[in-house]
Write a protein that holds these residues in place. Structure first.
Motif, mmCIF file in Angstrom:
data_model
loop_
_atom_site.group_PDB
_atom_site.id
_atom_site.type_symbol
_atom_site.label_atom_id
_atom_site.label_comp_id
_atom_site.label_asym_id
_atom_site.label_seq_id
_atom_site.Cartn_x
_atom_site.Cartn_y
_atom_site.Cartn_z
ATOM 1 N N VAL A 1 -5.681 27.191 -39.513
ATOM 2 C CA VAL A 1 -4.522 26.805 -40.883
ATOM 3 C C VAL A 1 -5.071 25.878 -41.567
ATOM 4 O O VAL A 1 -6.089 25.243 -41.231
ATOM 5 C CB VAL A 1 -3.240 26.275 -40.152
ATOM 6 C CG1 VAL A 1 -2.675 27.108 -39.142
ATOM 7 C CG2 VAL A 1 -3.339 24.699 -39.839
ATOM 8 N N ASP A 2 -4.825 25.860 -42.838
ATOM 9 C CA ASP A 2 -5.158 25.046 -43.917
ATOM 10 C C ASP A 2 -3.933 24.071 -44.076
ATOM 11 O O ASP A 2 -2.960 24.601 -43.882
ATOM 12 C CB ASP A 2 -5.241 25.732 -45.320
ATOM 13 C CG ASP A 2 -6.602 26.403 -45.337
ATOM 14 O OD1 ASP A 2 -7.615 25.955 -44.489
ATOM 15 O OD2 ASP A 2 -7.013 27.309 -46.117
ATOM 16 N N VAL B 1 5.115 33.358 -39.755
ATOM 17 C CA VAL B 1 5.677 32.659 -40.945
ATOM 18 C C VAL B 1 4.228 32.482 -41.822
ATOM 19 O O VAL B 1 3.386 32.449 -41.349
ATOM 20 C CB VAL B 1 6.232 31.203 -40.447
ATOM 21 C CG1 VAL B 1 7.589 31.564 -39.591
ATOM 22 C CG2 VAL B 1 5.442 30.290 -40.039
ATOM 23 N N ASP B 2 4.881 32.104 -43.100
ATOM 24 C CA ASP B 2 3.762 31.771 -44.081
ATOM 25 C C ASP B 2 3.558 30.457 -44.359
ATOM 26 O O ASP B 2 2.375 29.912 -44.915
ATOM 27 C CB ASP B 2 4.380 32.602 -45.432
ATOM 28 C CG ASP B 2 4.442 33.873 -45.212
ATOM 29 O OD1 ASP B 2 3.644 34.606 -44.830
ATOM 30 O OD2 ASP B 2 5.782 34.539 -45.349
ATOM 31 N N GLN C 1 1.852 11.626 -41.719
ATOM 32 C CA GLN C 1 2.923 12.203 -43.018
ATOM 33 C C GLN C 1 2.612 13.705 -42.776
ATOM 34 O O GLN C 1 1.621 14.142 -42.061
ATOM 35 C CB GLN C 1 2.660 11.688 -44.303
ATOM 36 C CG GLN C 1 1.438 12.038 -44.919
ATOM 37 C CD GLN C 1 0.985 10.982 -46.051
ATOM 38 O OE1 GLN C 1 0.972 9.993 -46.026
ATOM 39 N NE2 GLN C 1 0.881 11.708 -47.487
ATOM 40 N N LEU C 2 3.594 14.312 -43.591
ATOM 41 C CA LEU C 2 3.703 15.993 -43.374
ATOM 42 C C LEU C 2 2.727 16.483 -44.392
ATOM 43 O O LEU C 2 2.248 15.942 -45.667
ATOM 44 C CB LEU C 2 5.130 16.323 -43.914
ATOM 45 C CG LEU C 2 6.333 15.955 -42.832
ATOM 46 C CD1 LEU C 2 7.539 16.362 -43.387
ATOM 47 C CD2 LEU C 2 5.777 16.478 -41.521
ATOM 48 N N VAL C 3 2.211 17.825 -43.892
ATOM 49 C CA VAL C 3 1.636 18.563 -44.916
ATOM 50 C C VAL C 3 2.340 20.028 -44.979
ATOM 51 O O VAL C 3 3.060 20.277 -43.908
ATOM 52 C CB VAL C 3 -0.173 18.522 -44.776
ATOM 53 C CG1 VAL C 3 -0.624 17.400 -44.858
ATOM 54 C CG2 VAL C 3 -0.215 19.083 -43.504
ATOM 55 N N ILE C 4 1.956 20.953 -45.704
ATOM 56 C CA ILE C 4 2.310 22.333 -45.397
ATOM 57 C C ILE C 4 1.163 23.137 -44.759
ATOM 58 O O ILE C 4 0.127 23.227 -45.456
ATOM 59 C CB ILE C 4 2.735 22.909 -46.791
ATOM 60 C CG1 ILE C 4 3.464 21.952 -47.669
ATOM 61 C CG2 ILE C 4 3.259 24.391 -46.736
ATOM 62 C CD1 ILE C 4 3.848 22.602 -49.049
ATOM 63 N N ALA C 5 1.511 23.611 -43.635
ATOM 64 C CA ALA C 5 0.440 24.279 -42.996
ATOM 65 C C ALA C 5 0.557 25.605 -43.244
ATOM 66 O O ALA C 5 1.765 26.393 -43.198
ATOM 67 C CB ALA C 5 0.492 24.161 -41.541
ATOM 68 N N VAL C 6 -0.467 26.415 -43.802
ATOM 69 C CA VAL C 6 -0.525 27.859 -44.096
ATOM 70 C C VAL C 6 -1.795 28.354 -43.425
ATOM 71 O O VAL C 6 -2.499 27.780 -43.084
ATOM 72 C CB VAL C 6 -0.668 27.735 -45.904
ATOM 73 C CG1 VAL C 6 0.465 27.338 -46.486
ATOM 74 C CG2 VAL C 6 -2.094 27.213 -46.268
ATOM 75 N N ALA D 1 2.623 26.719 -34.072
ATOM 76 C CA ALA D 1 2.095 28.154 -33.500
ATOM 77 C C ALA D 1 2.732 29.307 -34.360
ATOM 78 O O ALA D 1 1.745 30.314 -34.487
ATOM 79 C CB ALA D 1 2.931 28.173 -31.934
ATOM 80 N N LYS D 2 3.864 29.267 -35.129
ATOM 81 C CA LYS D 2 4.412 30.585 -35.587
ATOM 82 C C LYS D 2 3.323 30.527 -36.855
ATOM 83 O O LYS D 2 3.499 31.905 -37.328
ATOM 84 C CB LYS D 2 5.772 29.985 -36.228
ATOM 85 C CG LYS D 2 6.667 29.675 -35.129
ATOM 86 C CD LYS D 2 7.072 31.067 -34.267
ATOM 87 C CE LYS D 2 8.271 30.807 -33.370
ATOM 88 N NZ LYS D 2 8.111 31.460 -31.880
ATOM 89 N N VAL D 3 2.638 29.631 -37.395
ATOM 90 C CA VAL D 3 1.762 29.744 -38.396
ATOM 91 C C VAL D 3 0.445 30.508 -38.117
ATOM 92 O O VAL D 3 -0.040 31.412 -38.471
ATOM 93 C CB VAL D 3 1.543 28.446 -39.235
ATOM 94 C CG1 VAL D 3 0.197 28.779 -40.381
ATOM 95 C CG2 VAL D 3 2.677 28.016 -39.839
#
Lengths: 283, 255
Positions: free
Chosen positions: B202-203, B185-186, B114-119, B178-180
């Protein structure tokens, strides 16, 4: 590119050529066979595009907004990138051809590096310099609030980076082929280097600049690797035709990818042919 | 010569890495040669490990991977790419292959994700959920809709009733990640396993709506597999306790 040099060397009227000897001898099979194979290798894939095109639904697909958006973006960015290359590349070519300075050979080699560099590598390099965390990008972001990745300007930067060497090499070739006696005459009549450049050199090498510009534009139009790496992929902003072809193909829509490829092929060949008639063969 | 081979094989097994592959995982009599596995980009780390373990358990076999977006892999397979196994990050892309008659039997679901928001590490923009991604000051990378991570993101966003304008649509989840990592990107919507694998950079921010967009990962032996025995053994290995242990450790959920 050799051809371009020859054309520009021919700006000055030449003495009449000796009459051409008729080649009555037979063409050696050892040359003819690989030549025909080479031609087939170049033409067959293009024929494949035409054969596999979904002709029945072609018109409907041609006018889909997504295709037109990508085409418009491609034409705009390639044109602006070519203008950027002309503004920076012609002076650079002049410098390389007309000014003796230490390290000129090194500079010339550096100019041609993007030519042999895989465009994806160019995209990574651009990110490291102009990215938000890049060497200059950090400063750009902090001082002016400008970030290039994911913008149409970023696409132009990527295309110009990849295409400029084509222009520089073509124009430098034209400059080297041009007769310097006209420039020397202008100088003896009291013209400065700038006046000589604008009034004598530029008109003299105009066909070479046009040829280089066309080459540069065609390369910019086809740019893919640096663009997707540096500028990203978003419809209407950074998704040029090559990116649209790739995404459509990746998504499994083969006939959609064929249609987009055909559009790009037809538009670029038409424009190149028109420019060729207007500029290059007139030289 | 025989002695030399035995030493070489012992070395190979020794290099296998993990301790739990010492035993006989499966009968290895018939499995030799190259096994070519086309796998979703999100499986990069775990399948690379499973490949090493598999090679150790089946001396004489080599596993090569083609990791990419599942939609690209499905296209390549349907265009005749010589692959033995296809592991997709979503049933839709698997169906593209099996509906075209290129699967051997039916696909088996082997994990869920499942998805998470990578920051970026430390979460500089203080992202706590999908609603925090809508602001103009937050640049977001999503996967293109054709790719499973993009389809899941679309589903989660509509479940949350949040509209995001991403700055880029990437062709696979690793490209979005990779963009994170580059700081361009944020935030990006990626799988929990991708954030886990990139934990040094990343978190991963969990969000409630991702529960409504869980991806089943199916795997299948391909009909035109050049190495059918190898393909079957590899799929069996992925489904075995040892394979599942690697996948669970990477953050995947059991089917």
């Amino acid at each position: 590119m050799v051809r371009i040099d020859e054309r520009n060397a021919a700006v000055e009227p030449r003495p009449a050529r000796p009459p051409r000897r008729r080649h009555t001898q037979r063409v050696p099979v050892a040359l003819l066979l690989p030549a025909v194979a080479g031609l087939a290798f170049l033409v067959l894939p293009l024929a494949g595009l035409v054969v596999r095109a979904p002709w029945a639904t072609l018109w409907q697909r041609l006018t889909e907004p997504g295709a037109l958006t990508a085409l418009r973006l491609s034409l705009q960015t390639a044109t602006v990138a070519t203008l950027v290359c002309l503004a920076l590349g012609v002076p650079l070519a002049w410098l390389l051809a007309r000014v003796e300075f230490p390290g000129r050979r090194v500079v010339r080699a550096l100019v041609t590096v993007p030519l042999v560099l895989p465009p994806v590598v160019g995209g990574v390099a651009l990110l490291l310099v102009f990215g938000r965390k890049g060497l200059l990008g950090t400063w750009l972001d902090a001082a002016v609030g400008v970030t290039l990745p994911f913008t149409t300007t970023g696409v132009v930067v990527a295309e110009a980076f990849v295409a400029m060497p084509f222009l520089v090499i073509a124009v430098e070739g034209a400059l080297r082929g041009a007769d310097t006696r006209f420039e020397e005459a202008a100088a003896t009549l009291g013209a400065g280097r700038w006046t000589t450049f604008t009034h004598v050199t530029l008109p003299l090498i105009a066909p070479g600049i046009a040829a280089g510009g066309v080459l540069c534009w065609a390369r910019a139009l086809g740019e893919f690797g640096a663009t997707i790496t540096f500028a990203g992929n978003y419809p209407g902003i950074t998704q040029t035709m090559p990116l649209a072809v790739y995404q459509t193909m990746e998504g499994g829509d083969l006939s959609g990818a064929v249609v987009l490829s055909l559009i790009l092929l037809i538009v670029s060949v038409t424009i190149l042919a028109a420019l060729r008639d207007k500029w290059i063969t007139s030289g | 010569m025989a002695g030399l081979t035995a030493v070489a094989l012992a070395g190979l097994v020794g290099c296998g890495g993990t301790d739990d592959t010492g035993g006989n995982a499966a009968p290895s009599a018939e499995v030799t040669g190259a096994v070519t596995v086309f796998a979703a980009a999100s499986l990069t780390e775990s399948f690379t490990q499973i490949g090493k373990d598999f090679e150790a358990a089946h001396p004489g076999s080599t596993v090569t991977f083609n990791f990419a977006g599942s939609s690209a892999l499905a296209t390549q397979i349907n265009q005749g790419a010589p692959a033995d196994v296809f592991a997709s990050a979503a049933p839709t892309n698997m169906a593209t292959v099996t509906d075209a008659g290129n699967g051997d039997g039916t696909a088996t679901t082997f994990v869920r994700n499942q998805l998470v928001i990578a920051v970026p590490k430390g979460n500089p923009k203080g992202v706590k959920g999908l609603a925090d991604l809508t602001g103009a000051g937050v640049k977001v990378a999503l996967c293109a809709e054709q790719v499973p991570c993009g389809a899941a993101a679309k589903k989660a966003l509509s479940a949350a009733n949040v509209a995001i304008t991403p700055v880029t649509l990437e062709q696979d989840v690793k490209a979005a990640l990779a963009k994170v990592r580059l700081g361009e990107v944020d935030a990006a919507l990626v799988y929990r396993t991708d954030a886990h694998a990139a934990a040094s950079d990343v978190d991963g921010v969990e969000f409630a709506e991702s529960a409504g967009a869980i991806n089943d990962y199916p795997i299948v032996v391909l009909k035109n597999a050049p190495n059918r025995a190898g393909a079957q053994a590899f799929v069996a290995y992925v489904l075995s306790d040892k394979g599942q242990a690697v996948l669970t450790a990477a953050g995947f959920q059991a089917p």
